[in-house]
Design an enzyme around this catalytic site. Structure first.
Site, short mmCIF file in Angstrom:
data_model
loop_
_atom_site.label_atom_id
_atom_site.label_comp_id
_atom_site.label_asym_id
_atom_site.label_seq_id
_atom_site.Cartn_x
_atom_site.Cartn_y
_atom_site.Cartn_z
N CYS B 94 0.93 -1.04 -0.05
CA CYS B 94 -0.04 -0.25 0.02
C CYS B 94 0.83 1.33 0.00
O CYS B 94 0.40 2.29 -0.10
CB CYS B 94 -0.91 -0.13 1.15
SG CYS B 94 -1.59 -1.56 1.52
N HIS B 368 -9.07 3.90 -1.19
CA HIS B 368 -7.62 3.44 -1.11
C HIS B 368 -7.41 2.42 -2.05
O HIS B 368 -7.22 1.08 -1.81
CB HIS B 368 -7.40 2.60 0.59
CG HIS B 368 -6.34 1.86 0.50
ND1 HIS B 368 -5.03 2.50 0.19
CD2 HIS B 368 -5.89 1.01 1.43
CE1 HIS B 368 -3.90 1.91 0.58
NE2 HIS B 368 -4.34 1.11 1.55
#
Ligand SMILES: [Zn+2]
Lengths: 138, 422
Positions: B94, B368
């Site tokens: 991420c 996200h």
């Protein structure tokens, strides 16, 4: 103790035999679980196998409702979550483990610090068989 | 003691863009990147000749799994007309695009390039929730964490139980982060959830009314968040509203050598501190209630910038799960260990508070798309520092210093980057 390479496959083979094995640095005595080939304390690479007694306590946990496919295949679901946690062993090392024998529908009642004992979960048949590390309340 | 580091020459941001984040069935990775790229180009005050771009660094976690497509670097470069300029994909779960940003900074600081495009992209909504959970879990330590069934929400759930035990926090403290970030995202038109929790409650009631179904009633936000029908447990104590959504989107920014920044804009934003650290999985990390990689990254960036945590006026902090925001505002030194949840409770991290955190809505509400997140966080700081955040502009007089913290995996890769307006 047996001559086995300090690799993940050996750890898995030991689990299959009902043994929770770590490695100990011959130079500085540091203990590692899972077993490591290189000591991250003194950077020595002479290791020996060390068997854990399989007693410890729960230091973190979660009850998972949305799991990966291999856990769903075992029958876990949003209605029937499973518990995993981090167990601190009497020997001082920690390991990620499945936690059995707790009510995963009442996670607020699961207590950190609960004394645990090791259990080896054998799943699948033949080529696909695997042993999962688990702990359950004493 | 970490060594104090410096860049070979200064680096500035002169343009930035991001696509709308959300779930877009018909779009693929390059479509999002084009949207971000076009905004970036139009944001360059004095204009940009695309031929001046020397290279692309592109963050992407796993188009391999999500889209059955690897090797995105040159594909994106071609789509925006950059070939044969070099394009390199960075992967740090991420934190993938924060690594792209860092590589871009290094490439300019070394003197090798003058103008570098950095960004990230991820298309995630093509898979079911179960498959996305499986794909993200690949960024855990699959031999040990993933092996016993830990998922991403699971790792942060375990972090939360350890944190609650150590500091006396309750699940309601995590919910407060969600309430705050939803309130911020309400002011962000690019956010996936462009709505406060109250808005969501009202729209659910209206929808039920329209359909002639029994209309649910909730006293307030707390009542809503305690309703297992609308806010079920995903990984105890993380409930649905503690988790960031599954998202599609892209982000990018243009970095240039400091000495040419004013050729592009009278208002460049300078990169004054960069930091990156590595962390270990659950069973071997230093402690379960903090992230050693974040502490290392922060220290590196603070030393380089010659700044302290109290100097940071505004920050985007990686809130993939609400507990992560609380742990990280402590790890970044904004609050003492064990004080983060109290700070949130006291409103100190509100958009209008003394230390605004996640004015964009954070990962939780802005969305996200993992590979796009790192640069999207920097995009928010760029907007705020230039006074261009419109409705959500923080009411801080003389806003000059902002920072973004990005985390990859279960804390394996953490970055902290400090930006300044001069
Ligand atoms: Zn040693």
């Amino acid at each position: 103790m047996e001559e086995r390479a300090f690799i993940t496959a050996s750890y898995e083979q030991f689990l299959n035999q009902g043994k929770l094995m770590g490695s100990r640095c011959k130079k500085c005595g540091a203990l590692f679980l899972p077993p490591r080939p290189i000591c991250i304390n003194c950077f020595g690479s002479e290791m020996e196998w060390a068997q854990m007694k399989g007693k410890g306590k729960l230091i973190a946990f979660t009850c998972i409702a949305v799991g990966p496919p291999f856990m769903i295949q075992e029958g876990y679901s949003r209605e029937h979550p499973y518990c995993v946690g981090v167990v601190e062993l009497e020997e001082g090392v920690r390991i990620d483990s499945r936690i059995e024998g707790v009510d995963t529908t009442k996670p607020e009642a699961i207590k950190i610090g609960t004394p645990l004992t090791v259990e080896f979960l054998h799943r699948g048949e033949g080529e696909k068989s695997a042993t999962f590390l688990a702990f359950k309340p004493l | 003691m970490q060594k104090r580091r410096k860049l070979g020459r200064g680096v500035a941001i002169i343009g930035a863009g991001m696509s709308k984040f959300g779930a877009f069935r018909e779009k693929i990775q390059r479509d999002f990147f084009v949207e971000a790229f076009e905004e970036m180009v139009s944001s360059v005050d004095k204009g940009l000749d695309i031929k001046d771009i020397d290279a692309l660094y592109l963050g992407n976690f796993s188009s391999d799994v999500f889209e059955n497509q690897v090797h995105l670097g040159p594909i994106i470069a071609d789509w925006i007309g950059l070939t044969p300029k070099p394009a390199t994909r960075t992967e740090g779960a991420c934190a993938a695009s924060a690594l792209a940003f860092r590589e871009g900074v290094f490439a300019i600081a070394s003197g090798f390039y003058d103008v570098v495009l950095v960004g990230g992209v991820e298309k995630m909504t093509s898979l079911s929730t179960e498959r996305v959970t499986e794909a993200l879990a690949l960024a855990t330590d699959m031999s040990y964490e993933g092996r016993v069934g830990f998922t991403f929400p699971g790792v942060f759930g375990a972090t939360a139980t350890a944190y609650m035990e150590k500091y006396g926090a309750r699940p309601e403290h995590f919910m407060r982060v969600a309430i705050k970030n939803h309130r911020n995202a309400r002011l962000n038109p690019k956010a996936q959830f462009n709505a406060s929790i109250l808005d969501i409650m009202n729209s659910r009631m209206e929808r039920a009314k329209k359909k002639g179904e029994p209309v649910p009633t909730w006293k307030d936000e707390w009542d809503f968040l305690h309703d297992p029908q609308v806010n079920p447990v995903v990984a105890w104590p993380m409930r649905l509203y503690d988790c960031c959504p599954i998202s599609d989107g892209a982000s990018c920014m243009l970095l240039v050598a400091e000495e040419i920044a004013k050729d592009f804009t009278p208002n460049p934003i300078y990169v004054t501190g960069i930091g990156q650290g590595s962390g270990r999985p659950l069973h071997t990390k230093e402690a379960l209630t903090y992230f050693e990689a974040t502490r290392y990254a922060a220290n590196e960036a603070y030393q380089m910038a010659g700044l302290k945590p109290e100097d940071i006026q505004i920050a985007e902090v990686h809130d993939c799960f609400t507990v992560a925001e609380i742990c990280h505002i402590e790890d970044l030194g904004f609050f003492k260990p064990g004080e983060g949840y109290k700070a949130v409770e006291q409103g100190l991290t509100e958009r209008t508070g003394p230390k605004p955190i996640n004015t964009s809505g954070g990962l939780k509400c802005k969305g996200h798309p993992v590979g796009a997140t790192g640069v999207a966080q920097l995009y928010e700081i760029w907007k705020q520092l230039r006074g261009e955040a419109q409705e959500r502009q923080v009411p801080i007089k003389d806003l000059r210093i902002g920072a973004a913290h990005n985390l990859g995996g279960t804390g394996g890769t953490c970055t902290f980057n400090i930006l300044e307006r001069r």
